[in-house]
Each structure stands twice: as C-alpha cells, then as structure tokens.
Design a protein around this motif. Structure first.
Motif, PDB file in Angstrom:
ATOM      1  N   LEU A  98      -3.291   9.863   9.363  1.00  0.00           N
ATOM      2  CA  LEU A  98      -2.388   8.721   9.309  1.00  0.00           C
ATOM      3  C   LEU A  98      -1.149   8.964  10.160  1.00  0.00           C
ATOM      4  CD1 LEU A  98      -2.133   5.916   7.973  1.00  0.00           C
ATOM      5  CD2 LEU A  98      -0.598   6.978   6.330  1.00  0.00           C
ATOM      6  N   ASP A 152      -8.989   2.291  11.769  1.00  0.00           N
ATOM      7  CA  ASP A 152      -8.018   1.746  12.705  1.00  0.00           C
ATOM      8  C   ASP A 152      -8.708   0.753  13.643  1.00  0.00           C
ATOM      9  OD1 ASP A 152      -9.316   3.118  14.753  1.00  0.00           O
ATOM     10  OD2 ASP A 152      -7.825   4.714  14.887  1.00  0.00           O
ATOM     11  N   LYS A 202      -9.814   3.799   5.298  1.00  0.00           N
ATOM     12  CA  LYS A 202      -9.738   2.602   6.136  1.00  0.00           C
ATOM     13  C   LYS A 202      -9.906   2.984   7.611  1.00  0.00           C
ATOM     14  CE  LYS A 202      -6.972  -0.237   3.004  1.00  0.00           C
ATOM     15  NZ  LYS A 202      -5.792  -1.144   2.869  1.00  0.00           N
ATOM     16  N   LEU A 234       0.204  -0.232   9.818  1.00  0.00           N
ATOM     17  CA  LEU A 234      -0.571  -0.081   8.587  1.00  0.00           C
ATOM     18  C   LEU A 234      -1.318  -1.370   8.257  1.00  0.00           C
ATOM     19  CD1 LEU A 234       1.927   1.940   6.347  1.00  0.00           C
ATOM     20  CD2 LEU A 234      -0.091   2.788   7.579  1.00  0.00           C
ATOM     21  N   LEU A 259      -4.938  -1.577   9.606  1.00  0.00           N
ATOM     22  CA  LEU A 259      -6.003  -0.739   9.026  1.00  0.00           C
ATOM     23  C   LEU A 259      -6.866  -1.599   8.101  1.00  0.00           C
ATOM     24  CD1 LEU A 259      -3.961   2.500   8.211  1.00  0.00           C
ATOM     25  CD2 LEU A 259      -5.528   2.128  10.129  1.00  0.00           C
ATOM     26  N   GLY A 271       0.788  -1.232   0.000  1.00  0.00           N
ATOM     27  CA  GLY A 271       0.000   0.000   0.000  1.00  0.00           C
ATOM     28  C   GLY A 271       0.814   1.272   0.000  1.00  0.00           C
ATOM     29  N   PHE A 318      -4.415   4.161   2.020  1.00  0.00           N
ATOM     30  CA  PHE A 318      -4.961   3.868   3.352  1.00  0.00           C
ATOM     31  C   PHE A 318      -6.117   4.792   3.729  1.00  0.00           C
ATOM     32  CE2 PHE A 318      -0.542   2.477   3.351  1.00  0.00           C
ATOM     33  CZ  PHE A 318      -0.690   1.152   3.729  1.00  0.00           C
TER      34      PHE A 318
END
Length: 411
Positions: free
Chosen positions: A361, A349, A347, A407, A410, A325, A344
């Motif tokens: 992020l 958490d 998405k 990451l 996510l 990603g 990301f």
C-alpha cells in the motif's frame, strides 16, 4: 561455456560479508525517503510524509552558538562522554524539567540518540538475551537487538488501546531470559504517550523482576499534547535500572547536528563511554557547543513548534477520518499518525496488482498518489502505515487529498 561457469560460480560463492550485517534489514523509513527522492529527481511532485524530521529550522540562538564555537576554535577532539559544560547542562535539564537527579558521571553524549540506543543495547545484551519491545516500535529497535545477537520479544498493541500495553501483557512476556525492555513515550510511530499512572502499573511488574533493565526513549518529550512529560525514571524503585535516552533532534529541530545523550547508573554510563571510545569517540565539538545554548536559553522556540504540530494534528485527524476504509485514533504526542489501512488488503490497483500488505500500500501511494509514507510492517504492525505531519498545512492538505483519491481507485 565460460560465461555460464562464471555465473554459476558467482551464484554459489558465499557472501564475503559477516552474518551480522547480512542479518540486518535496511531502514524502511530511509528506504521510502530514498524512493521518494528518486521520483522527485525525475521531476515528479512528491510529498514526503515518510521522514521523522521537523520541518522547522534550528533556532537562531543555537546556530549563533555554533558559529561562536568556530570562532573560539572548538575544533579539536572532545572528551568521549561529552564536554563537561554540556553534561552539566543536561544534568540541570533533567533536574529542572523532569525531577531526575543525576551527576555528570552518569551522562554520556553521543552522535545522536540513535547511537545512545545502539551503544546501550550492545553494552547490556548478550547473545540469546531477550529484549521485550511493545509494538508498534521504531524501526531500528529490533535491528539493534539483532546486531547485539539478542532476541526481540514483541508485545502487540493495537489502535483500540491507543497502542499502549498493560501490566498484564508485560508480565506475560517476561521469561528467565528477559534482560531488557525498551519503549518510547511519546512513541514513534504512533504518537502514544504513557501517563504517570500507566507507567506506575508497568513499574509494579518490573519491581518483581530485578534483573530486567529498561530503556526509555524520550526523544519526543517536548512534542506532547496532553501536559507534563512523565518519565519512567521518576520511580525510585527502578531508577537504577532505567536508561533514559534523549537528544536535540526533535525538540530543537537539530536532526542534522547528530547530538544525543543518555542518563544511566554509573556502571552502564561508564560502559557506554568505553564502547564509544573504541568506535566513534566524542561527538562533534561544534554541535556540542550548540547543544549547551539550546538547553540554557529556554524552550520558547520548542513550544512554538509544538503548537504548530498540535494544529497540524487536528488538521490531519479530520482529513483521515474523512477517508472511507481508514481507521485512526488521535495521537497524544510526536508528529505521526498510524492509521489502520487493512481494509484495503486484497483489493486491486488500476493496473490489476493486488495490495497484499502495508508495504504494497505504501508503494502504491508513492507511485499513484506521489505521497511517501512507510508501511507498518517495519514498525511491527502490518495493518498500518505511518504518516508524518512534519510538513506545511498546504502540503498536508494536498497529500491527504491525493491519498483519498488513490485509495478510492482500489477495487
């Protein structure tokens, strides 16, 4: 009732602060560094990749020169544009390393390159003047323009072009209100470096617009992995309109010494001298004496540091490429990566919070992975984050491991 009245009155009272300061944003890099330190103060092991500071010590010969300056009683006011000996050393550096001819009347020493940037903008930009800035850009560029009541005009560059603009893009951004163009090479935050041919292409555009001045921020000059540094000031047709900004913080690991300088035509240099004389006056006398030693005693320590950064660059590049990603390029200078992390966005958490942008992020990575980075929105490109690799190999490996794990959570 009186308490309610007080609250309502407080909410409706205009700010006592000037519009100038209210319109100014907080530095994102300093903000993330501050948040990281707050977590560290709670006993959390935070790895900071947010600050633009070499993790090396100032060379011993430079520190010795500062100690000698104290013994020699260089403790009084210095000349506003800097000691003549330091300005002569800067003139020699520009000639010997860059092939640029200046005399000391064209050099103004400042309290860090940041002050030289700010002073130059304040001396050139009138309210409403347009300042063209390629993105990504260092966070303070646009805020300095705001302080001068100018208008920032952005040229968006992406990872696909190694974050460099074309002459055609520059031409399209120019209007009758254009007064200034400012950029850095090597670039903070991307590490991009313009070649001589690429600079020449931009110069051909500037030749058609003689009223536009150019700030060339060359503070990362010596952290260059592709060969000789090329300055846009080398082109005679526009030399008189170029203001070269440089300093000692990156090459000589002297961030805390606050020592920078500019080289410009005599009118602009004199204007900076005038403004500085009414604000800070001359910069620290001890730092200036140390600066002389830094310039006159060679680049051996600089080259050693550059080699270490180049090794770390390869390390981080390979680790970033291994994270699903994340899209990255290979920077050509400085000590930053600016990877595209937009995949990301949208998405969630582990707590169910949606990652909406780069700031989200970066905050997520700080809280979840305990790694401090900086969201790309502050640099003019929201799809990216900035990672500094001015850290030990062990810290970088651990930081990238944590980032990859975070990451991966996510969804």
């Amino acid at each position: 009732m009186s308490q309610i009245y007080l609250v309502l009155r407080t909410m409706s009272t205009p700010s006592i602060l000037s519009e100038r300061i209210n319109n100014l944003s907080e530095s994102a890099t300093l903000k993330m560094t501050k948040l990281g330190r707050e977590l560290a103060a709670k006993g959390i092991n935070v790895i900071s990749l947010s600050v633009g500071e070499p993790d090396f010590n100032t060379p011993e010969h430079v520190k010795h020169a500062a100690k000698q300056a104290l013994d020699d009683n260089y403790t009084r006011y210095s000349p506003v544009p800097g000691y003549p000996e330091l300005r002569k050393a800067i003139v020699a550096k520009l000639k010997n390393e860059n092939g640029l001819d200046y005399d000391i009347s064209q050099i103004v020493v400042s309290t860090g390159a940041k002050q030289s940037l700010s002073n130059t903008i304040l001396t050139l930009v009138n309210p409403g003047d347009e300042v063209i800035i390629p993105t990504p850009y260092w966070v303070s560029y646009s805020e300095m323009v705001t302080l001068a009541e100018g208008k920032s005009v952005f040229i968006n560059a992406t990872i696909d072009s190694d974050f460099k603009i074309t002459p055609e893009e520059l031409e399209a951004a120019i209007t009758p209100k254009s007064k200034l163009f400012m950029f850095s090479s090597p670039c903070n935050p991307t590490g991009s470096v313009y070649t001589k041919d690429e600079l020449e292409g931009l110069v051909r555009v500037f030749e058609k617009h003689p009223d536009i001045y150019i700030i060339s921020d060359e503070i990362y000059e010596h952290i260059n992995f592709i060969g000789k540094h090329e300055s846009i000031a080398q082109f005679d047709s526009i030399r008189d309109r170029v203001i070269v900004i440089n300093g000692f913080s990156k090459a000589f690991a002297m961030t805390g010494w606050r020592l920078g300088y500019l080289a410009a035509n005599k009118e602009i240099a004199a204007a900076n001298d005038k403004l500085q004389g009414q604000t800070t006056s001359g910069t620290c006398s001890i730092a200036q004496r140390a600066g002389i030693a830094a310039l006159e005693q060679g680049l051996d320590t600089v080259l050693e540091m550059k080699d270490a950064f180049e090794r770390r660059r390869e390390l981080v590049y390979n680790l970033l490429k291994d994270i699903p990603g994340v899209k990255t390029n290979l920077p050509q200078g400085a000590f930053y990566f600016f990877p595209d992390i937009s995949s990301f966005f949208g998405k969630k958490d582990p707590q169910g919070n949606v990652i909406k942008d780069s700031a989200d992020l970066a905050l997520y990575l700080l809280n979840e992975a305990h790694v401090a980075t900086v969201g790309g929105d502050s640099f003019g490109n929201n799809n990216y984050i900035r990672l500094s690799y001015a850290a030990s190999d062990e810290s970088l490996k651990e930081a990238l491991r944590r980032i990859k794990d975070a990451l991966g959570k996510l969804k």
